[in-house]
Design an enzyme around this catalytic site. Structure first.
Site, PDB file in Angstrom:
ATOM      1  N   ASN A  68     -17.553   9.158  20.742  1.00 27.90           N
ATOM      2  CA  ASN A  68     -16.796   8.160  20.010  1.00 27.90           C
ATOM      3  C   ASN A  68     -15.366   8.586  19.675  1.00 27.90           C
ATOM      4  O   ASN A  68     -15.155   9.569  18.957  1.00 27.90           O
ATOM      5  CB  ASN A  68     -17.514   7.801  18.707  1.00 27.90           C
ATOM      6  CG  ASN A  68     -16.777   6.712  17.956  1.00 27.90           C
ATOM      7  OD1 ASN A  68     -16.732   5.575  18.414  1.00 27.90           O
ATOM      8  ND2 ASN A  68     -16.155   7.067  16.841  1.00 27.90           N
ATOM      9  N   GLU A  69     -14.411   7.809  20.172  1.00 27.87           N
ATOM     10  CA  GLU A  69     -12.985   7.987  19.841  1.00 27.87           C
ATOM     11  C   GLU A  69     -12.480   9.407  20.070  1.00 27.87           C
ATOM     12  O   GLU A  69     -11.561   9.866  19.370  1.00 27.87           O
ATOM     13  CB  GLU A  69     -12.707   7.532  18.399  1.00 27.87           C
ATOM     14  CG  GLU A  69     -12.854   6.033  18.234  1.00 27.87           C
ATOM     15  CD  GLU A  69     -12.698   5.530  16.801  1.00 27.87           C
ATOM     16  OE1 GLU A  69     -12.345   6.323  15.925  1.00 27.87           O
ATOM     17  OE2 GLU A  69     -12.940   4.332  16.583  1.00 27.87           O
ATOM     18  N   GLU A 129     -15.800  -1.501  19.160  1.00 30.74           N
ATOM     19  CA  GLU A 129     -15.763  -1.298  17.704  1.00 30.74           C
ATOM     20  C   GLU A 129     -14.564  -2.057  17.171  1.00 30.74           C
ATOM     21  O   GLU A 129     -13.453  -1.923  17.690  1.00 30.74           O
ATOM     22  CB  GLU A 129     -15.686   0.183  17.324  1.00 30.74           C
ATOM     23  CG  GLU A 129     -15.859   0.385  15.821  1.00 30.74           C
ATOM     24  CD  GLU A 129     -15.770   1.838  15.375  1.00 30.74           C
ATOM     25  OE1 GLU A 129     -16.353   2.717  16.025  1.00 30.74           O
ATOM     26  OE2 GLU A 129     -15.093   2.072  14.358  1.00 30.74           O
TER      27      GLU A 129
END
Ligand SMILES: *[C@@H]1O[C@H](CO)[C@@H](O)[C@H](O)[C@H]1NC(C)=O
Ligand SMILES: *[C@@H]1O[C@H](CO)[C@@H](O)[C@H](O)[C@H]1NC(C)=O
Ligand SMILES: *[C@@H]1O[C@H](CO)[C@@H](O)[C@H](O)[C@H]1NC(C)=O
Ligand SMILES: *[C@@H]1O[C@H](CO)[C@@H](O)[C@H](O)[C@H]1NC(C)=O
Ligand SMILES: *[C@@H]1O[C@H](CO)[C@@H](O)[C@H](O)[C@H]1NC(C)=O
Ligand SMILES: *[C@@H]1O[C@H](CO)[C@@H](O)[C@H](O)[C@H]1NC(C)=O
Ligand SMILES: *[C@@H]1O[C@H](CO)[C@@H](O)[C@H](O)[C@H]1NC(C)=O
Ligand SMILES: *[C@@H]1O[C@H](CO)[C@@H](O)[C@H](O)[C@H]1NC(C)=O
Length: 666
Positions: free
Chosen positions: A179-180, A256
């Protein structure tokens, strides 16, 4: 666009100039459709955002789950994305890994399995996604990097997917990368290969849960990567994409989004995002961070969920406007429906989308949000003024024979906060394929052939109440505990789990144990100590006591603390009053978690593998500590912080146990 479509558009413009009176919009499938719709979803995790939800008593817990997942009731979510716990801090806490250690496997930790099952129970069609934020230290082999041994990382992630099926009968539909954070092409290919060779060909890969670039360029340049990646997922795209991403032909998602305080302004942001992610960015799924604000409100990003449920002790929860804004799309579509090509902006501001099941059903959603765009997480790129407008929709192609549309309406009044959500209005008659509707500012309309939408409701939950001033937990959970974590403890570094020691003669057979023994591959700046917080952030004066047991001989250290002022990604700089004892026979009182500011220190005679009771009393500017009921130190002077949570923890990543926790707040 083929010449037929071009001709059609020119003809429409021509006809319109001749005959249209106001603002005309043509909804037509004659010349094909747009992209396939994949759904609207919520994200549990990244991190620990559903922590307090599991501890709600029935019937409130089921009611909250119904508002989120039950079809044709509330948000009726079509996608549930969860964190694959990695034992590290990932925004509002840590989530446990299914493999704390290399030789460890346990698919019953945390609450994400439970949540996925509850979602599936309500909507068997719900799409499930797993994504790691962090990894246990062994996955990185000691480095803060998960790609040095990509086959280990891939088999770690794939084991989570296999465990979901084996132990919970959950089919995970999509899996992400990191994630990210950075992606690694080689790792993505190995992940694809590992999925395929384990019989998980059906599991699709999303990359890279960050920005549109550089993943798009990598996918374009690398044929094998192109085959491995199914969905390009970007975060907080501000409703736009890049031309190169569209050109890949890949499915595009806002994997997201939202991350906005869930008052009416947040609801307005969400309304605009849900329409315009497709209108401007061709994104066919949008996932809200987060699903439900079920974490202490004073942790970072308090109340950034579709609704709020952070008081299991009172049973109170609040269904906020984003639930109903979601319903405007989800109750009248299903994943697999198709967007029409004819979607866009409205002349006097706002936007419209239309979707069809290709069996004659049509759902149109309009939004005309005006409010100050700077409050939404990303600035809005089309800041023209929105004014009331009469719009004429013309239904052509398969939709020409529709004679009536059901009408659902929501309106925000940001001046008065008098907000009407999800009202079922009188159906609209479609006369000769067209109808006129007046759109005021700050409204959402759903106009649809689907008849069974519903504004679900339950009697009001109990009123909001602060965390109980007197609180005890002896962690005596016999048999198989339903959850691995004790109620209301919110781990901020490390993982605290129920532990059963059958060889203990008593009274410490059932305890709470910190189990992370190696610094994880982190996502943010975890502390070098472990810590779990609990209680009311407003607490000032209190007596707290806990029995503690160091397992690490010589190097062990544990603490109890009050007035702890920080959690989340800044937990490392938490202040408070911390009372530590060590296995080397010393104690310390510090004003911070990192142990930089020492208020008192001395000899305690404590050692590993012995149970001790620590008692910490704080009143005004003074603190005192007891060991096994005898004063050890007193009159430590503290100025800041004035209030905060209670906490327990360890001085390093080491195993330690806690029992018979109690607080008595004034
Ligand atoms: C699940 O999907 C199928 C096929 O689209 C549909 O017929 C069914 O109604 C859906 N079930 C629910 C609970 O939405
Ligand atoms: C629309 O959807 C409903 C419910 O899913 C279905 O029964 C009906 O056949 C569909 N088609 C039309 C034209 O209404
Ligand atoms: C929007 O309206 C305000 C006043 O109502 C005006 O000052 C502003 O120039 C307008 N902006 C645009 C982009 O039309
Ligand atoms: C929309 O049309 C109705 C009926 O002609 C009219 O009363 C109303 O003022 C119009 N609204 C706007 C915003 O033009
Ligand atoms: C839309 O359909 C109507 C008949 O329902 C037809 O008269 C009209 O020409 C069509 N408009 C366009 C732009 O195709
Ligand atoms: C409306 O609600 C917001 C917070 O959601 C608040 O700041 C504002 O003061 C409220 N306005 C009125 C008129 O109550
Ligand atoms: C379990 O209890 C036994 C007996 O008191 C003790 O020797 C052992 O260290 C305990 N194990 C753990 C992990 O606490
Ligand atoms: C737990 O702690 C309380 C004081 O907070 C004490 O009265 C009680 O005896 C302890 N229970 C056990 C089992 O140690």
């Amino acid at each position: 666009m083929n010449t037929g479509t071009q001709f059609f558009i020119l003809l429409s413009i021509f006809l319109c100039i001749r005959v249209c009176s106001g603002d005309d919009y043509f909804l037509d499938d004659t010349f094909g459709l747009g992209r396939s719709f994949d759904g609207i979803g919520g994200l549990s995790g990244g991190g620990a955002t559903s922590r307090l939800l599991v501890n709600y008593a029935e019937p409130y817990r089921s009611q909250i789950l119904d508002y989120l997942f039950k079809p044709k009731f509330g948000a009726s979510l079509q996608i549930l994305k969860v964190e694959i716990g990695g034992d590290a801090q990932t925004t509002d806490g840590t989530e446990p890994s299914h493999m704390h250690y290399e030789d460890d496997e346990n698919y019953f930790r945390g609450y994400e399995w439970w949540l996925m099952k509850e979602a599936k129970k309500r909507n068997p069609n719900i799409t499930l996604i797993g994504l790691p934020w962090a990894f246990p230290g062994w996955v990185g082999n000691g480095e803060n990097w998960p790609y040095s041994f990509p086959d280990i990382t891939a088999s770690y992630v794939v084991s989570w997917i296999l465990g979901a099926k084996q132990y919970h009968d959950l089919d995970i539909d999509y899996v992400g990368i990191w994630n990210e954070r950075h992606f690694d092409s080689k790792y993505i290919k190995i992940l694809r290969y590992t999925l395929d060779k384990t019989g998980l060909e059906r599991v699709k890969i999303i990359a890279s849960d960050n920005l549109w670039e550089p993943i798009t360029s990598y996918v374009i340049a690398d044929r094998e990567l192109q085959d491995a990646v199914d969905v390009l997922g970007a975060h907080y795209p501000g409703t736009t994409t890049v031309y190169a991403a569209i050109k890949t032909g890949k499915t595009l998602w806002s994997s997201e989004d939202y991350s906005t305080f869930n008052d009416n302004v947040g609801g307005g942001c969400w309304a605009r995002i849900l329409n315009q992610n497709y209108v401007n960015g061709k994104m066919t799924a949008t996932i809200s961070w987060n699903l439900v604000a079920s974490y202490y409100g004073d942790l970072p990003f308090g109340r950034d969920g579709l609704m709020t449920a952070n008081e299991p002790w009172s049973g109170n929860y609040v269904v906020e406007s984003p639930i109903w804004i979601t319903a405007h799309t989800t109750q009248f579509t299903e994943p697999g429906w198709t967007y029409l090509q004819t979607v866009g902006h409205l002349k006097n501001g706002g936007s419209y989308v239309a979707l069809t099941d290709e069996r004659g059903n049509l759902t149109i959603i309009t939004e005309t949000m005006t409010h100050d765009h700077s409050v939404c997480i990303r600035p809005y790129l089309f800041p023209y003024n929105v004014t009331a407008q009469n719009v004429t929709f013309h239904l052509n192609g398969s939709f020409a024979s529709i004679s009536e549309l059901q009408v659902w309406h929501s309106k925000f009044d940001f001046k008065t906060n008098n907000t009407a959500m999800m009202q079922n209005l009188k159906p609209i008659k479609v006369i000769e394929g067209s109808f006129i509707i007046e759109l005021d500012v700050d409204e959402v309309y759903t106009l649809t052939t689907i008849r069974n939408g519903q504004k679900g409701s339950y009697p009001d939950p109990p009123p909001s109440a602060p965390f109980p001033k007197t609180y005890k937990d002896d962690f005596d959970v016999q048999g198989n505990p339903y959850f691995s974590e004790a109620p209301n403890f919110a781990d901020q570094t490390g993982v605290f789990e129920y532990f059963t020691n059958l060889t203990d003669p008593g009274p410490h057979v059932f305890t709470l144990r910190q189990v992370v023994t190696q610094r994880p591959v982190t996502w943010v700046a975890d502390a070098y100590q472990t810590i779990s917080v609990i209680g009311d952030y407003k607490w000032q004066d209190l007596v707290m006591s806990c029995e503690v047991y160091m397992e690490a001989v010589h190097t062990g250290g544990v603490f109890v603390a009050v007035r702890v002022d920080k959690g989340g990604g800044v937990v490392r700089s938490a202040k408070g009053i911390f009372f530590w004892v060590y296995a080397d026979g010393t104690y310390k009182v510090t004003n911070d978690l990192s142990g930089m500011t020492i208020l008192a220190e001395g000899l305690s005679g404590t050692r590993a593998r012995v149970w001790y009771t620590l008692t910490l009393t704080v009143k005004g500017n003074y603190a005192a500590g007891e060991l096994n009921g005898y004063p050890l130190w007193k009159n430590a002077v503290l100025w800041e912080p004035r209030n905060g949570w209670a906490a327990i923890g360890t001085s390093s990543f080491e195993p330690a146990q806690f029992d018979n926790f109690s607080v008595e707040a004034e």
